[in-house]
Write a protein that holds these residues in place. Structure first.
Motif, PDB file in Angstrom:
ATOM      1  N   UNK A  33       0.879  -1.172   0.000  1.00  0.00           N
ATOM      2  CA  UNK A  33       0.000   0.000   0.000  1.00  0.00           C
ATOM      3  C   UNK A  33       0.915   1.221   0.000  1.00  0.00           C
ATOM      4  N   UNK A  34       0.890   1.985  -1.062  1.00  0.00           N
ATOM      5  CA  UNK A  34       1.800   3.125  -1.188  1.00  0.00           C
ATOM      6  C   UNK A  34       1.416   4.269  -0.248  1.00  0.00           C
ATOM      7  N   UNK A  35       2.369   5.141  -0.035  1.00  0.00           N
ATOM      8  CA  UNK A  35       2.124   6.352   0.761  1.00  0.00           C
ATOM      9  C   UNK A  35       0.988   7.144   0.121  1.00  0.00           C
ATOM     10  N   UNK A  36       0.969   7.217  -1.192  1.00  0.00           N
ATOM     11  CA  UNK A  36      -0.077   7.973  -1.904  1.00  0.00           C
ATOM     12  C   UNK A  36      -1.462   7.422  -1.589  1.00  0.00           C
ATOM     13  N   UNK A  40      -4.409   9.434   0.182  1.00  0.00           N
ATOM     14  CA  UNK A  40      -5.672   9.673  -0.527  1.00  0.00           C
ATOM     15  C   UNK A  40      -6.870   8.966   0.102  1.00  0.00           C
ATOM     16  N   UNK A  41      -6.674   7.753   0.554  1.00  0.00           N
ATOM     17  CA  UNK A  41      -7.794   6.950   1.053  1.00  0.00           C
ATOM     18  C   UNK A  41      -7.948   7.052   2.566  1.00  0.00           C
ATOM     19  N   UNK A  63     -10.036  -3.044   6.870  1.00  0.00           N
ATOM     20  CA  UNK A  63     -10.421  -2.553   5.537  1.00  0.00           C
ATOM     21  C   UNK A  63      -9.374  -2.939   4.488  1.00  0.00           C
ATOM     22  N   UNK A  64      -8.103  -2.843   4.852  1.00  0.00           N
ATOM     23  CA  UNK A  64      -7.025  -3.200   3.930  1.00  0.00           C
ATOM     24  C   UNK A  64      -7.069  -4.697   3.613  1.00  0.00           C
ATOM     25  N   UNK A  65      -7.272  -5.524   4.630  1.00  0.00           N
ATOM     26  CA  UNK A  65      -7.309  -6.973   4.408  1.00  0.00           C
ATOM     27  C   UNK A  65      -8.492  -7.397   3.544  1.00  0.00           C
ATOM     28  N   UNK A  66      -9.622  -6.736   3.708  1.00  0.00           N
ATOM     29  CA  UNK A  66     -10.781  -7.049   2.867  1.00  0.00           C
ATOM     30  C   UNK A  66     -10.451  -6.771   1.404  1.00  0.00           C
ATOM     31  N   UNK A  67      -9.843  -5.626   1.131  1.00  0.00           N
ATOM     32  CA  UNK A  67      -9.481  -5.273  -0.249  1.00  0.00           C
ATOM     33  C   UNK A  67      -8.388  -6.174  -0.789  1.00  0.00           C
ATOM     34  N   UNK A  84      -5.572   3.148  -5.113  1.00  0.00           N
ATOM     35  CA  UNK A  84      -6.665   3.960  -4.569  1.00  0.00           C
ATOM     36  C   UNK A  84      -8.008   3.432  -5.048  1.00  0.00           C
ATOM     37  N   UNK A  85      -8.098   3.062  -6.321  1.00  0.00           N
ATOM     38  CA  UNK A  85      -9.364   2.576  -6.883  1.00  0.00           C
ATOM     39  C   UNK A  85      -9.832   1.270  -6.256  1.00  0.00           C
ATOM     40  N   UNK A  86      -8.922   0.516  -5.637  1.00  0.00           N
ATOM     41  CA  UNK A  86      -9.327  -0.716  -4.962  1.00  0.00           C
ATOM     42  C   UNK A  86     -10.200  -0.434  -3.742  1.00  0.00           C
ATOM     43  N   UNK A  87     -10.139   0.775  -3.214  1.00  0.00           N
ATOM     44  CA  UNK A  87     -10.873   1.133  -2.000  1.00  0.00           C
ATOM     45  C   UNK A  87     -12.146   1.915  -2.287  1.00  0.00           C
ATOM     46  N   UNK A  88     -12.458   2.127  -3.559  1.00  0.00           N
ATOM     47  CA  UNK A  88     -13.668   2.852  -3.944  1.00  0.00           C
ATOM     48  C   UNK A  88     -14.723   1.830  -4.343  1.00  0.00           C
ATOM     49  N   UNK A  89     -15.911   1.874  -3.753  1.00  0.00           N
ATOM     50  CA  UNK A  89     -16.970   0.947  -4.152  1.00  0.00           C
ATOM     51  C   UNK A  89     -17.194   1.023  -5.658  1.00  0.00           C
ATOM     52  N   UNK A  90     -17.411  -0.110  -6.297  1.00  0.00           N
ATOM     53  CA  UNK A  90     -17.485  -0.177  -7.757  1.00  0.00           C
ATOM     54  C   UNK A  90     -18.521   0.769  -8.360  1.00  0.00           C
ATOM     55  N   UNK A  91     -19.638   1.001  -7.691  1.00  0.00           N
ATOM     56  CA  UNK A  91     -20.657   1.904  -8.210  1.00  0.00           C
ATOM     57  C   UNK A  91     -20.239   3.361  -8.195  1.00  0.00           C
TER      58      UNK A  91
END
Length: 107
Positions: A33-36, A40-41, A63-67, A84-91
């Motif tokens: 998981x990058x610093x960015x 951002x998240x 939350x990180x482990x779920x993703x 970052x996009x891995x943590x945004x709900x798909x909708x």
């Protein structure tokens, strides 16, 4: 906590995020998981110390482990980077990425 077991976590050698290893089923997978992404998240402050990065990682571990487990299905033996996009709900991905892009442009 998820069914995945955290084996270890550490700040990367260049202080640019957290690398961690998880036991998934009968194997191990390493993630990054990058610093960015942490900024951002998870609202990590800019120029945060290594200790702050690791502290925030542990605060957000569930939350990180779920993703990470969702990304595992496309993983290989290499380290898998969480974006970052891995943590945004798909909708919400389209509208959120537009907002994120415009917010970055304004800076």
């Amino acid at each position: 906590m998820s069914s995945h077991e955290l084996i270890w976590a550490a700040v990367s050698h260049n202080s640019d995020g957290v690398v961690f290893q998880v036991r998934i089923a009968h194997g191990l997978q390493r993630f990054y998981v990058s610093r960015r992404v942490l900024e951002d998240v998870f609202d990590l402050e800019r120029r945060a110390s290594d200790a702050k990065q690791l502290e925030l990682f542990y605060q957000c571990l569930e939350r990180v482990l779920v993703r990470a487990s969702k990304k595992r299905s496309i993983a290989s033996s290499d380290t898998v980077a969480l974006q970052t996009t891995d943590f945004i709900p798909s909708g919400n991905r389209d509208s959120r990425s537009d907002l994120h892009t415009s917010a970055r442009s304004a800076m």
